[in-house]
Design an enzyme around this catalytic site. Structure first.
Site, mmCIF file in Angstrom:
data_model
loop_
_atom_site.group_PDB
_atom_site.id
_atom_site.type_symbol
_atom_site.label_atom_id
_atom_site.label_comp_id
_atom_site.label_asym_id
_atom_site.label_seq_id
_atom_site.Cartn_x
_atom_site.Cartn_y
_atom_site.Cartn_z
ATOM 1 N N LYS A 101 5.646 -0.154 -5.806
ATOM 2 C CA LYS A 101 4.534 0.362 -5.003
ATOM 3 C C LYS A 101 4.682 1.826 -4.618
ATOM 4 C CE LYS A 101 2.766 -4.006 -3.509
ATOM 5 N NZ LYS A 101 2.669 -5.027 -2.484
ATOM 6 N N CYS A 119 13.708 0.068 8.556
ATOM 7 C CA CYS A 119 13.575 -1.380 8.421
ATOM 8 C C CYS A 119 13.933 -1.943 9.792
ATOM 9 C CB CYS A 119 14.446 -1.913 7.285
ATOM 10 S SG CYS A 119 16.177 -1.433 7.402
ATOM 11 N N CYS A 169 -0.871 -5.068 16.028
ATOM 12 C CA CYS A 169 -2.080 -5.323 15.244
ATOM 13 C C CYS A 169 -1.691 -5.995 13.933
ATOM 14 C CB CYS A 169 -2.841 -4.022 14.975
ATOM 15 S SG CYS A 169 -2.159 -3.022 13.629
ATOM 16 N N CYS A 174 -1.385 0.307 9.769
ATOM 17 C CA CYS A 174 -1.736 0.384 11.182
ATOM 18 C C CYS A 174 -2.371 1.735 11.489
ATOM 19 C CB CYS A 174 -0.470 0.203 12.011
ATOM 20 S SG CYS A 174 -0.727 0.467 13.757
HETATM 21 ZN ZN ZN Z 1 -0.581 -1.620 14.433
#
Ligand code: ZN
Length: 183
Positions: A101, A119, A169, A174
């Site tokens: 990715k 991490c 969220c 985000c």
């Molecule tokens: Zn968030």
């Protein structure tokens, strides 16, 4: 006298033979030494470059830099992100699929010159993914504008333990709008 002459002939024969054997046998050798050396020198320099471009940043340094528009925070935790919360505004690129990715990370971080990896503890996955990106950029011909690759010291757990704001969220990228100080 005869004896010394034959001895001399014999010795010169041995010397010449040795010399030609040596040159025949070892002719390619100096070249291979050179190319091995060159290769080592090159890969070491590349590694050094990759290593040099990765620096560490503390949570408080990141907190003060975070609002600058040139910084992207890259969370490379795997499933933990979904239930542990995350640093507001961070991108999520899980470490297990990170390598594949990288192009989409570069796209997502378009316009940013500083990428901060983390991490959970920034011991293994964070630095590993940061190195992978650095290697990718070193091999790539395109200049994508990324100048600094950093690793957040102590990772997300350290960030949260210091009472720094955590977002909960559920968006993959985000937007940081639900940022709230940790209770
Ligand atoms: Zn968030």
């Amino acid at each position: 006298m005869e004896y010394f002459l034959s001895l001399f002939k014999f010795l010169s024969y041995i010397l010449l033979k040795e010399f030609f054997d040596f040159t025949n046998y070892y002719f390619p050798f100096p070249m291979s030494i050179f190319s091995c050396f060159w290769r080592n020198l090159r890969s070491e320099r590349e590694e050094e470059m990759a290593a040099r471009s990765i620096t560490y940043i503390t949570g408080s340094q990141l907190l003060s830099l975070k609002r600058r528009p040139n910084i992207a925070i890259v969370d490379v935790r795997d499933d933990e992100r979904s239930y542990d919360g995350h640093i507001a505004g961070s991108l999520h690129f899980a470490s297990d699929t990170f390598r594949d990715k990288i192009p989409s990370l570069i796209q997502a971080a378009n316009g940013k010159d500083t990428l901060v990896f983390h991490c959970a503890l920034s011991q293994v996955r964070g630095p590993k993914c940061a190195r992978r990106l650095a290697e990718y950029l070193a091999e790539s011909k395109d200049d994508v504008g990324i100048r600094n690759i950093m690793v957040l010291e102590r990772g997300f757990n350290g960030w949260e333990a210091s009472g720094r704001p955590v977002c909960r969220c559920t968006e993959v990228f985000c937007k940081g709008h639900t940022e709230q100080p940790q209770q």
